[in-house]
Design a protein around this motif. Sequence first.
Motif, short mmCIF file in Angstrom:
data_model
loop_
_atom_site.label_atom_id
_atom_site.label_comp_id
_atom_site.label_asym_id
_atom_site.label_seq_id
_atom_site.Cartn_x
_atom_site.Cartn_y
_atom_site.Cartn_z
N GLN A 12 0.84 -1.18 0.00
CA GLN A 12 0.00 0.00 0.00
C GLN A 12 0.89 1.25 0.00
OE1 GLN A 12 -2.76 -0.05 3.26
NE2 GLN A 12 -4.51 0.21 1.95
N GLU A 39 -10.08 -5.28 -2.39
CA GLU A 39 -8.65 -5.45 -2.14
C GLU A 39 -8.46 -6.83 -1.49
OE1 GLU A 39 -5.95 -3.56 -2.60
OE2 GLU A 39 -6.51 -1.43 -2.62
N ARG A 41 -5.85 -8.26 -0.42
CA ARG A 41 -4.91 -8.29 0.70
C ARG A 41 -5.64 -8.22 2.04
NH1 ARG A 41 -3.39 -3.47 2.95
NH2 ARG A 41 -1.26 -4.18 3.28
N ASP A 42 -6.81 -7.58 2.07
CA ASP A 42 -7.60 -7.48 3.29
C ASP A 42 -8.37 -8.76 3.59
OD1 ASP A 42 -6.76 -4.82 3.52
OD2 ASP A 42 -8.46 -4.08 2.34
#
Length: 205
Positions: A12, A39, A41-42
């Motif tokens: 990020q 996203e 990654r979350d």
Amino acid sequence: MKLAVVTAGLTQPSSSRLLADRLAEAVTAQVEAEVRVIELRDLAVDVANAFVTGFPNTRLREVIEAVTGADGVVAVTPIFSGSYSGLFKSFFDVIDNTALEGTPVLIGATGGTARHSLALEHAVRPLFTYLRAVVVPTAVYAASEDWGGASDDFTDGLGRRIARAAGELAELLRHRTPKAKAGEEAEEEVVPFEEQLAALRPLIQ
């Protein structure tokens, strides 16, 4: 229209997210659509737990429904070791392999060097073909040098690829009937009984 934007960037800010945003903006400049950015990654822990338990938790299920219920999808992954990221693949592994059938998809990828660009064709496109999605002809790859600040062949070339791919997805979206919202069933056309009877009379005579 609903457009789901799936990005698998791990940092990020992320170049994958940047590319995904530019693709989504180019699409919505041509066709009106509600954009949902996801996203991955979350959701890494949720995706891993889905593999262990055999079913997605509430948060992941809601995201999956947003993707499978969208009228179009923009999917962007970083390229690692010549292929899509493990997180990107794992997310689409927990989606039923018929859930994206007929859904228009624009694929994109980012990487440190242009020599990884073919990963879009030998890895990412076959993944969505297996999922029975309709993948637009133009795939967009952005290497590190494509993000130059000055106007040059690299930057201009990326802009042209984004515009072309977005135009292809927008064209497919224009010819689609928006999907019903979750929990809603598509309304069936009710034909009055008199009309049904009138259609049968020639067969009875």
